[in-house]
Design a protein around this motif. Sequence first.
Motif, PDB file in Angstrom:
ATOM      1  N   GLY A 164      46.154  39.315  64.037  1.00 12.19           N
ATOM      2  CA  GLY A 164      45.490  38.069  63.668  1.00 12.19           C
ATOM      3  C   GLY A 164      44.858  38.122  62.292  1.00 12.19           C
ATOM      4  O   GLY A 164      44.901  37.146  61.535  1.00 12.19           O
ATOM      5  N   THR A 165      44.269  39.268  61.949  1.00  9.32           N
ATOM      6  CA  THR A 165      43.631  39.402  60.636  1.00  9.32           C
ATOM      7  C   THR A 165      44.655  39.357  59.516  1.00  9.32           C
ATOM      8  O   THR A 165      44.445  38.725  58.482  1.00  9.32           O
ATOM      9  CB  THR A 165      42.827  40.713  60.560  1.00  9.32           C
ATOM     10  N   THR A 166      45.773  40.053  59.715  1.00 13.87           N
ATOM     11  CA  THR A 166      46.837  40.020  58.710  1.00 13.87           C
ATOM     12  C   THR A 166      47.332  38.601  58.501  1.00 13.87           C
ATOM     13  O   THR A 166      47.540  38.148  57.362  1.00 13.87           O
ATOM     14  CB  THR A 166      48.010  40.928  59.131  1.00 13.87           C
ATOM     15  N   ASN A 167      47.507  37.856  59.592  1.00 17.31           N
ATOM     16  CA  ASN A 167      47.950  36.463  59.479  1.00 17.31           C
ATOM     17  C   ASN A 167      46.931  35.626  58.708  1.00 17.31           C
ATOM     18  O   ASN A 167      47.303  34.815  57.848  1.00 17.31           O
ATOM     19  CB  ASN A 167      48.153  35.868  60.869  1.00 17.31           C
ATOM     20  N   SER A 168      45.646  35.820  59.000  1.00 14.92           N
ATOM     21  CA  SER A 168      44.603  35.052  58.322  1.00 14.92           C
ATOM     22  C   SER A 168      44.626  35.292  56.815  1.00 14.92           C
ATOM     23  O   SER A 168      44.542  34.352  56.019  1.00 14.92           O
ATOM     24  CB  SER A 168      43.232  35.427  58.895  1.00 14.92           C
ATOM     25  N   MET A 169      44.762  36.558  56.416  1.00 12.74           N
ATOM     26  CA  MET A 169      44.764  36.884  54.985  1.00 12.74           C
ATOM     27  C   MET A 169      46.002  36.345  54.295  1.00 12.74           C
ATOM     28  O   MET A 169      45.934  35.836  53.167  1.00 12.74           O
ATOM     29  CB  MET A 169      44.650  38.401  54.798  1.00 12.74           C
ATOM     30  N   ILE A 170      47.157  36.450  54.954  1.00 11.06           N
ATOM     31  CA  ILE A 170      48.391  35.934  54.363  1.00 11.06           C
ATOM     32  C   ILE A 170      48.309  34.420  54.204  1.00 11.06           C
ATOM     33  O   ILE A 170      48.665  33.865  53.156  1.00 11.06           O
ATOM     34  CB  ILE A 170      49.606  36.334  55.234  1.00 11.06           C
ATOM     35  N   LEU A 171      47.841  33.742  55.253  1.00 17.31           N
ATOM     36  CA  LEU A 171      47.728  32.288  55.230  1.00 17.31           C
ATOM     37  C   LEU A 171      46.834  31.818  54.079  1.00 17.31           C
ATOM     38  O   LEU A 171      47.198  30.924  53.318  1.00 17.31           O
ATOM     39  CB  LEU A 171      47.173  31.812  56.574  1.00 17.31           C
ATOM     40  N   ALA A 172      45.667  32.431  53.948  1.00 15.85           N
ATOM     41  CA  ALA A 172      44.658  31.927  53.013  1.00 15.85           C
ATOM     42  C   ALA A 172      44.859  32.392  51.575  1.00 15.85           C
ATOM     43  O   ALA A 172      44.728  31.616  50.628  1.00 15.85           O
ATOM     44  CB  ALA A 172      43.263  32.324  53.497  1.00 15.85           C
ATOM     45  N   SER A 173      45.184  33.671  51.391  1.00 17.47           N
ATOM     46  CA  SER A 173      45.125  34.265  50.045  1.00 17.47           C
ATOM     47  C   SER A 173      46.152  33.697  49.087  1.00 17.47           C
ATOM     48  O   SER A 173      45.896  33.586  47.883  1.00 17.47           O
ATOM     49  CB  SER A 173      45.292  35.784  50.149  1.00 17.47           C
ATOM     50  N   ALA A 174      47.338  33.322  49.593  1.00 14.52           N
ATOM     51  CA  ALA A 174      48.379  32.793  48.707  1.00 14.52           C
ATOM     52  C   ALA A 174      47.920  31.538  47.987  1.00 14.52           C
ATOM     53  O   ALA A 174      48.429  31.208  46.905  1.00 14.52           O
ATOM     54  CB  ALA A 174      49.651  32.508  49.509  1.00 14.52           C
ATOM     55  N   ARG A 175      46.939  30.825  48.559  1.00 17.10           N
ATOM     56  CA  ARG A 175      46.450  29.595  47.940  1.00 17.10           C
ATOM     57  C   ARG A 175      45.691  29.878  46.641  1.00 17.10           C
ATOM     58  O   ARG A 175      45.555  29.003  45.790  1.00 17.10           O
ATOM     59  CB  ARG A 175      45.550  28.826  48.908  1.00 17.10           C
ATOM     60  N   VAL A 176      45.175  31.092  46.475  1.00 21.68           N
ATOM     61  CA  VAL A 176      44.476  31.441  45.231  1.00 21.68           C
ATOM     62  C   VAL A 176      45.465  31.495  44.076  1.00 21.68           C
ATOM     63  O   VAL A 176      45.249  30.902  43.011  1.00 21.68           O
ATOM     64  CB  VAL A 176      43.744  32.781  45.379  1.00 21.68           C
ATOM     65  N   TYR A 177      46.586  32.191  44.258  1.00 25.46           N
ATOM     66  CA  TYR A 177      47.579  32.307  43.183  1.00 25.46           C
ATOM     67  C   TYR A 177      48.217  30.947  42.897  1.00 25.46           C
ATOM     68  O   TYR A 177      48.529  30.632  41.748  1.00 25.46           O
ATOM     69  CB  TYR A 177      48.664  33.337  43.531  1.00 25.46           C
ATOM     70  N   PHE A 178      48.396  30.162  43.960  1.00 26.51           N
ATOM     71  CA  PHE A 178      48.887  28.788  43.812  1.00 26.51           C
ATOM     72  C   PHE A 178      47.953  27.991  42.896  1.00 26.51           C
ATOM     73  O   PHE A 178      48.393  27.313  41.959  1.00 26.51           O
ATOM     74  CB  PHE A 178      48.966  28.148  45.205  1.00 26.51           C
ATOM     75  N   SER A 179      46.646  28.098  43.155  1.00 29.42           N
ATOM     76  CA  SER A 179      45.677  27.357  42.358  1.00 29.42           C
ATOM     77  C   SER A 179      45.625  27.872  40.927  1.00 29.42           C
ATOM     78  O   SER A 179      45.480  27.096  39.978  1.00 29.42           O
ATOM     79  CB  SER A 179      44.294  27.461  43.009  1.00 29.42           C
ATOM     80  N   MET A 180      45.776  29.192  40.741  1.00 32.85           N
ATOM     81  CA  MET A 180      45.783  29.761  39.390  1.00 32.85           C
ATOM     82  C   MET A 180      46.966  29.231  38.587  1.00 32.85           C
ATOM     83  O   MET A 180      46.836  28.909  37.396  1.00 32.85           O
ATOM     84  CB  MET A 180      45.826  31.282  39.463  1.00 32.85           C
ATOM     85  N   ALA A 181      48.121  29.141  39.240  1.00 26.90           N
ATOM     86  CA  ALA A 181      49.292  28.605  38.555  1.00 26.90           C
ATOM     87  C   ALA A 181      49.080  27.143  38.182  1.00 26.90           C
ATOM     88  O   ALA A 181      49.483  26.693  37.106  1.00 26.90           O
ATOM     89  CB  ALA A 181      50.527  28.753  39.445  1.00 26.90           C
ATOM     90  N   ARG A 182      48.410  26.388  39.052  1.00 28.11           N
ATOM     91  CA  ARG A 182      48.115  24.984  38.770  1.00 28.11           C
ATOM     92  C   ARG A 182      47.178  24.837  37.575  1.00 28.11           C
ATOM     93  O   ARG A 182      47.177  23.799  36.907  1.00 28.11           O
ATOM     94  CB  ARG A 182      47.469  24.338  39.994  1.00 28.11           C
ATOM     95  N   ARG A 183      46.398  25.870  37.325  1.00 20.87           N
ATOM     96  CA  ARG A 183      45.464  25.822  36.201  1.00 20.87           C
ATOM     97  C   ARG A 183      46.001  26.580  34.986  1.00 20.87           C
ATOM     98  O   ARG A 183      45.258  26.917  34.072  1.00 20.87           O
ATOM     99  CB  ARG A 183      44.109  26.371  36.642  1.00 20.87           C
ATOM    100  N   ASN A 184      47.319  26.870  35.042  1.00 13.77           N
ATOM    101  CA  ASN A 184      48.030  27.382  33.866  1.00 13.77           C
ATOM    102  C   ASN A 184      47.621  28.780  33.420  1.00 13.77           C
ATOM    103  O   ASN A 184      47.701  29.104  32.241  1.00 13.77           O
ATOM    104  CB  ASN A 184      47.876  26.408  32.688  1.00 13.77           C
ATOM    105  N   VAL A 185      47.196  29.621  34.359  1.00 16.34           N
ATOM    106  CA  VAL A 185      46.852  31.000  33.989  1.00 16.34           C
ATOM    107  C   VAL A 185      47.650  32.004  34.814  1.00 16.34           C
ATOM    108  O   VAL A 185      47.314  33.195  34.829  1.00 16.34           O
ATOM    109  CB  VAL A 185      45.335  31.270  34.155  1.00 16.34           C
ATOM    110  N   PHE A 186      48.694  31.566  35.482  1.00 15.76           N
ATOM    111  CA  PHE A 186      49.576  32.432  36.243  1.00 15.76           C
ATOM    112  C   PHE A 186      50.974  31.835  36.158  1.00 15.76           C
ATOM    113  O   PHE A 186      51.135  30.673  35.762  1.00 15.76           O
ATOM    114  CB  PHE A 186      49.088  32.522  37.695  1.00 15.76           C
ATOM    115  N   PRO A 187      52.023  32.591  36.507  1.00 15.91           N
ATOM    116  CA  PRO A 187      53.387  32.060  36.385  1.00 15.91           C
ATOM    117  C   PRO A 187      53.545  30.687  37.030  1.00 15.91           C
ATOM    118  O   PRO A 187      53.097  30.448  38.145  1.00 15.91           O
ATOM    119  CB  PRO A 187      54.234  33.125  37.097  1.00 15.91           C
TER     120      PRO A 187
END
Length: 495
Positions: free
Chosen positions: A331-354
């Motif tokens: 369950g913990t692994t699922n929680s981290m996978i579900l949530a954490s990818a949204r950080v890199y998504f948001s960084m890309a939206r703000r033009n500081v990641f691929p």
Amino acid sequence: MSTDAGKQPPPRSTTNLGLIPTLGLFTTTMVVVGGVIGSGIFKKAAVMATHVGSPEILLGIWFLAGIITLFGALTNAEVASIIPETGGQYVYFDRMFGPFFAYLYGWAVFAVIQTGSIAAVAYVFAEYATKFVSLPEFQHSIAAISFHVPFIADLTPFADIGTKGLAALLVIVLTAINYLGVRFGGVVQNVFTVAKVAAMALLVLGAFLLPTGGSVANLTTSSAVIHPTGLALFAAMAAALQGAFWAYDGWNTVTYIAGEVKKPQRNLPLSLIVGMLMVMVIYMLINLAYSYVLPIDAMASSKLVAADVAEKCFSGGGRWIAAAVMISTFGTTNSMILASARVYFSMARRNVFPRFLGIVHPRFHTPAASLIVQAVWSVLLLFSGTFDTLTDMLIFVSWVFYAVGAYGVFVLRRKQPDTPRPYKVPGYPVVPWIFIAFATIYLGFTVYNDVLGYQAAIAAGKPARMDSVFGTLLVLVGAPIYLFYRKKGQTIPPV
């Protein structure tokens, strides 16, 4: 048209575009509880007992860590109520302190904090699976092959290949589940969080109700050999707190999925508060059960406290607790996978990641590319064998970000005094300042312990490293990437 990356935060519609708010209060609370309760509660009590040597102090450490973490969650909840955007803490830092500091946080999350944690928790799942199945391994000559990375560790990609392979399979399967939709991932989170809480409740009931349980005397009898005093006691408590804080860590990851939460101004603060109160009660009860069943010296010498307690309470308890740990870490692994990818998504939206990391899957409405890249990097860390070393280094950095994030409440009240606040931190400004002060003291003792450990390693002629310093350097390594994307100034087309 090109934009200078990060000068002004984009409107919420840009950050959350393409993501559908489908998660309610129950699921977001389960993300908090499931993201916090992993393997730490089953393993850290023994290490903590070796530091303090007293059941009363040990229980006090768990309570203190819970209160301080709750203060952090209460403070964070105010920010979550006024900035309900995908990326959570990363977006908060952008609003509070600007794009560069926010980027350093996001880079740390991607490079080590969350991906390393995904690898570490998945590995624990696979370790406990060996209680039930035999996993293949390479012969010793192959398993012993290693590659030295200066100041970090020796890479051992072929050691424990069966365990690593199963852990990698878990990461891939859970990534696929979350790729197919946040609602599907949320259902998995709900089922396994409820299951792990039920398993822990059964262990507590068994410890206190079965005749094979423990003794009240164990709750007040100190160690015969471990009795630090003076400054050494404070240093020991700081070291024990590090274990407790690791077990309480992960409470802020729910903010990463704000763009997919229904009524986020209400549900994010509530899920943080309710979730952390639940975790604190569960942790206190289970540690009370540990201390009731096992004398402090027996706890200190235990490799797995929960299994020893379960074995003492009923036959076959070790295998039962192994299954409980697998449920918990799944369950913990699922929680981290579900949530954490949204950080890199948001960084890309703000033009500081691929750029491609900011694209939403047109059918499943998930940050598919971010999920895949996160899985690939987590698996690479898993096979490198360095994930525990790296996450140890970043514990210090994580708490720097926690302290600065709490201070950001004051910054936002000054910058945006008229912004509606559906939730305000109770006891303001005392509660945030207590959290900041405690975090600062904790960081100071962490550096103190690092210095002592470094000096002891040098004196013994062993490889020496200060994790707090090296962890900070690992974060700063990402700075050139930020400068590259800021200069490039990409924009992301509408999805």
